[in-house]
Design a protein around this motif. Structure first.
Motif, PDB file in Angstrom:
ATOM      1  N   ASP A  44       0.829  -1.209   0.000  1.00  0.00           N
ATOM      2  CA  ASP A  44       0.000   0.000   0.000  1.00  0.00           C
ATOM      3  C   ASP A  44       0.863   1.258   0.000  1.00  0.00           C
ATOM      4  O   ASP A  44       0.534   2.252  -0.673  1.00  0.00           O
ATOM      5  N   ILE A  45       1.948   1.232   0.766  1.00  0.00           N
ATOM      6  CA  ILE A  45       2.852   2.384   0.806  1.00  0.00           C
ATOM      7  C   ILE A  45       3.495   2.597  -0.558  1.00  0.00           C
ATOM      8  O   ILE A  45       3.601   3.731  -1.048  1.00  0.00           O
ATOM      9  N   TYR A  46       3.896   1.492  -1.193  1.00  0.00           N
ATOM     10  CA  TYR A  46       4.489   1.617  -2.521  1.00  0.00           C
ATOM     11  C   TYR A  46       3.470   2.175  -3.519  1.00  0.00           C
ATOM     12  O   TYR A  46       3.806   3.033  -4.345  1.00  0.00           O
ATOM     13  N   THR A  47       2.244   1.698  -3.437  1.00  0.00           N
ATOM     14  CA  THR A  47       1.201   2.198  -4.333  1.00  0.00           C
ATOM     15  C   THR A  47       0.986   3.690  -4.135  1.00  0.00           C
ATOM     16  O   THR A  47       0.796   4.439  -5.110  1.00  0.00           O
ATOM     17  N   PHE A  48       1.018   4.140  -2.887  1.00  0.00           N
ATOM     18  CA  PHE A  48       0.851   5.561  -2.596  1.00  0.00           C
ATOM     19  C   PHE A  48       1.986   6.380  -3.197  1.00  0.00           C
ATOM     20  O   PHE A  48       1.756   7.426  -3.833  1.00  0.00           O
ATOM     21  N   VAL A  49       3.226   5.925  -3.022  1.00  0.00           N
ATOM     22  CA  VAL A  49       4.381   6.668  -3.543  1.00  0.00           C
ATOM     23  C   VAL A  49       4.382   6.669  -5.067  1.00  0.00           C
ATOM     24  O   VAL A  49       4.767   7.660  -5.703  1.00  0.00           O
ATOM     25  N   ALA A  50       3.930   5.572  -5.674  1.00  0.00           N
ATOM     26  CA  ALA A  50       3.947   5.459  -7.131  1.00  0.00           C
ATOM     27  C   ALA A  50       2.750   6.123  -7.793  1.00  0.00           C
ATOM     28  O   ALA A  50       2.730   6.242  -9.030  1.00  0.00           O
ATOM     29  N   GLU A  51       1.776   6.593  -7.026  1.00  0.00           N
ATOM     30  CA  GLU A  51       0.561   7.152  -7.610  1.00  0.00           C
ATOM     31  C   GLU A  51       0.817   8.334  -8.549  1.00  0.00           C
ATOM     32  O   GLU A  51       0.169   8.435  -9.602  1.00  0.00           O
ATOM     33  N   PRO A  52       1.757   9.247  -8.261  1.00  0.00           N
ATOM     34  CA  PRO A  52       2.023  10.330  -9.219  1.00  0.00           C
ATOM     35  C   PRO A  52       2.521   9.836 -10.572  1.00  0.00           C
ATOM     36  O   PRO A  52       2.427  10.567 -11.558  1.00  0.00           O
ATOM     37  N   LEU A  53       3.058   8.613 -10.607  1.00  0.00           N
ATOM     38  CA  LEU A  53       3.458   8.033 -11.887  1.00  0.00           C
ATOM     39  C   LEU A  53       2.326   7.236 -12.522  1.00  0.00           C
ATOM     40  O   LEU A  53       2.036   7.397 -13.721  1.00  0.00           O
ATOM     41  N   TYR A 130       6.944  15.198  -3.398  1.00  0.00           N
ATOM     42  CA  TYR A 130       5.853  14.281  -3.750  1.00  0.00           C
ATOM     43  C   TYR A 130       4.693  15.008  -4.429  1.00  0.00           C
ATOM     44  O   TYR A 130       4.180  14.548  -5.461  1.00  0.00           O
ATOM     45  N   TYR A 131       4.289  16.141  -3.871  1.00  0.00           N
ATOM     46  CA  TYR A 131       3.079  16.804  -4.361  1.00  0.00           C
ATOM     47  C   TYR A 131       3.328  17.787  -5.507  1.00  0.00           C
ATOM     48  O   TYR A 131       2.418  18.041  -6.305  1.00  0.00           O
ATOM     49  N   ALA A 132       4.523  18.326  -5.612  1.00  0.00           N
ATOM     50  CA  ALA A 132       4.796  19.321  -6.649  1.00  0.00           C
ATOM     51  C   ALA A 132       5.688  18.791  -7.767  1.00  0.00           C
ATOM     52  O   ALA A 132       5.444  19.065  -8.940  1.00  0.00           O
ATOM     53  N   VAL A 133       6.720  18.039  -7.391  1.00  0.00           N
ATOM     54  CA  VAL A 133       7.718  17.622  -8.375  1.00  0.00           C
ATOM     55  C   VAL A 133       7.311  16.333  -9.091  1.00  0.00           C
ATOM     56  O   VAL A 133       7.386  16.250 -10.322  1.00  0.00           O
ATOM     57  N   PHE A 134       6.890  15.330  -8.339  1.00  0.00           N
ATOM     58  CA  PHE A 134       6.566  14.033  -8.941  1.00  0.00           C
ATOM     59  C   PHE A 134       5.547  14.150 -10.080  1.00  0.00           C
ATOM     60  O   PHE A 134       5.766  13.579 -11.155  1.00  0.00           O
ATOM     61  N   PRO A 135       4.414  14.832  -9.887  1.00  0.00           N
ATOM     62  CA  PRO A 135       3.438  14.900 -10.986  1.00  0.00           C
ATOM     63  C   PRO A 135       4.013  15.519 -12.255  1.00  0.00           C
ATOM     64  O   PRO A 135       3.732  15.045 -13.362  1.00  0.00           O
ATOM     65  N   LEU A 136       4.816  16.578 -12.119  1.00  0.00           N
ATOM     66  CA  LEU A 136       5.392  17.215 -13.302  1.00  0.00           C
ATOM     67  C   LEU A 136       6.427  16.328 -13.981  1.00  0.00           C
ATOM     68  O   LEU A 136       6.424  16.161 -15.208  1.00  0.00           O
ATOM     69  N   VAL A 137       7.314  15.739 -13.179  1.00  0.00           N
ATOM     70  CA  VAL A 137       8.398  14.937 -13.748  1.00  0.00           C
ATOM     71  C   VAL A 137       7.854  13.681 -14.421  1.00  0.00           C
ATOM     72  O   VAL A 137       8.161  13.396 -15.592  1.00  0.00           O
ATOM     73  N   PHE A 138       7.044  12.921 -13.703  1.00  0.00           N
ATOM     74  CA  PHE A 138       6.564  11.654 -14.258  1.00  0.00           C
ATOM     75  C   PHE A 138       5.505  11.875 -15.337  1.00  0.00           C
ATOM     76  O   PHE A 138       5.389  11.073 -16.271  1.00  0.00           O
ATOM     77  N   GLY A 139       4.742  12.955 -15.230  1.00  0.00           N
ATOM     78  CA  GLY A 139       3.819  13.290 -16.298  1.00  0.00           C
ATOM     79  C   GLY A 139       4.559  13.629 -17.575  1.00  0.00           C
ATOM     80  O   GLY A 139       4.140  13.252 -18.676  1.00  0.00           O
ATOM     81  N   PHE A 140       5.685  14.334 -17.432  1.00  0.00           N
ATOM     82  CA  PHE A 140       6.493  14.686 -18.602  1.00  0.00           C
ATOM     83  C   PHE A 140       7.075  13.446 -19.257  1.00  0.00           C
ATOM     84  O   PHE A 140       7.003  13.282 -20.481  1.00  0.00           O
ATOM     85  N   PHE A 141       7.654  12.546 -18.465  1.00  0.00           N
ATOM     86  CA  PHE A 141       8.242  11.333 -19.025  1.00  0.00           C
ATOM     87  C   PHE A 141       7.203  10.475 -19.732  1.00  0.00           C
ATOM     88  O   PHE A 141       7.480   9.864 -20.766  1.00  0.00           O
ATOM     89  N   SER A 142       6.008  10.429 -19.165  1.00  0.00           N
ATOM     90  CA  SER A 142       4.954   9.626 -19.777  1.00  0.00           C
ATOM     91  C   SER A 142       4.491  10.234 -21.093  1.00  0.00           C
ATOM     92  O   SER A 142       4.142   9.509 -22.039  1.00  0.00           O
ATOM     93  N   SER A 143       4.501  11.554 -21.194  1.00  0.00           N
ATOM     94  CA  SER A 143       3.960  12.223 -22.377  1.00  0.00           C
ATOM     95  C   SER A 143       4.911  12.223 -23.560  1.00  0.00           C
ATOM     96  O   SER A 143       4.480  12.437 -24.703  1.00  0.00           O
TER      97      SER A 143
END
Length: 249
Positions: A44-53, A130-143
């Motif tokens: 569950d902890i891993y799922t939480f940390v990986a959620e921005p990806l 977690y809240y500011a950097v992860f969404p931008l970084v992983f969203g960029f890599f995915s796109s």
């Protein structure tokens, strides 16, 4: 045969080493106290940390495990790191208890608030990552995945990147404490740091380039806060004197 002088000098050293050992063992015990129950929630902890990806993964895609034991080792590693982070206040309290008896009263008056502030800033750095950097970084890599390429990150490689970002921002948020300590101790003068501001800004971007993935978003999101935190350290240092001034009082 031992002399009295040898006993006088040797005994305090033995006592200090024994106290240091005891405080280290207490810190390890507290880490284990956090780790044992958290192991039940490792996935569950891993799922939480990986959620921005995972929120940016293409539809029908998922993370993968390329190694036999990575489905166990990755969550286990994350639990141990989380336990250390949760035990950080206790560990710093043990460090304070070890060094405080050798400090002057005016040094304790400065050091204790800085110790508490360092804990708060470290957690703030983790939250910012977690809240500011992860969404931008992983969203960029995915796109930016090329057409025909399935974007399915490996869970161990993702965790290594996430922990690197966590530690980078956690440590970066300690810059105000380091700046205040340098000025208070007399190692550098406030005006001298102001004059070196251009070099500090360049250094922030160089450090960010080395500590973050090779994308402009994460580099700027680390370098700009580092510079602002440096400025905050200079600003708050004006409310403290210097150690030499206080020693002379």
């Amino acid at each position: 045969m031992s002399t009295g002088a040898e006993n006088d000098t040797g005994q305090p050293l033995v006592q200090h080493l024994t106290e240091l050992r005891d405080r280290l063992l207490r810190s390890i015990l507290v880490i284990l106290i956090f780790a044992v129950p958290l192991m039940a929630f490792a996935n569950d902890i891993y799922t939480f940390v990986a959620e921005p990806l995972t929120r940016y993964l293409p539809e029908g895609s998922s993370m993968i495990a390329t190694e036999v034991a990575s489905t166990f080792l990755a969550p286990f590693k994350l639990v141990m790191v989380a336990s250390i982070c949760l035990a950080m206040p206790f560990m710093l309290q043990q460090i304070w208890g070890f060094v405080a008896p050798g400090m002057y009263k005016h040094e304790k008056r400065v050091a204790l608030p800085l110790l508490v502030s360092s804990i708060v800033l470290f957690y703030a750095g983790l939250a910012f990552a977690y809240y500011a950097v992860f969404p931008l970084v992983f969203g960029f890599f995915s796109s930016v995945a090329p057409v025909g390429v399935a974007y399915t990150p490996d869970i161990s490689r993702f965790l290594d990147t996430a922990l690197k970002l966590f530690m980078a921002f956690g440590v970066a948020f300690e810059i105000p404490i380091a700046t205040v300590l340098l000025i208070w101790s007399g190692a550098v003068e406030r005006d001298s740091l102001r004059e070196k501001r251009p070099y500090v800004i360049v250094g922030c971007f160089v450090v960010a380039m080395l500590l973050t993935p090779p994308d402009i978003f994460s580099q700027c999101l680390l370098a700009v806060p580092m510079w602002l935190l440096f400025e905050a350290g200079i600003f708050f240092s004006r409310f403290l004197g210097t150690r030499e001034t206080e020693d002379g009082q």
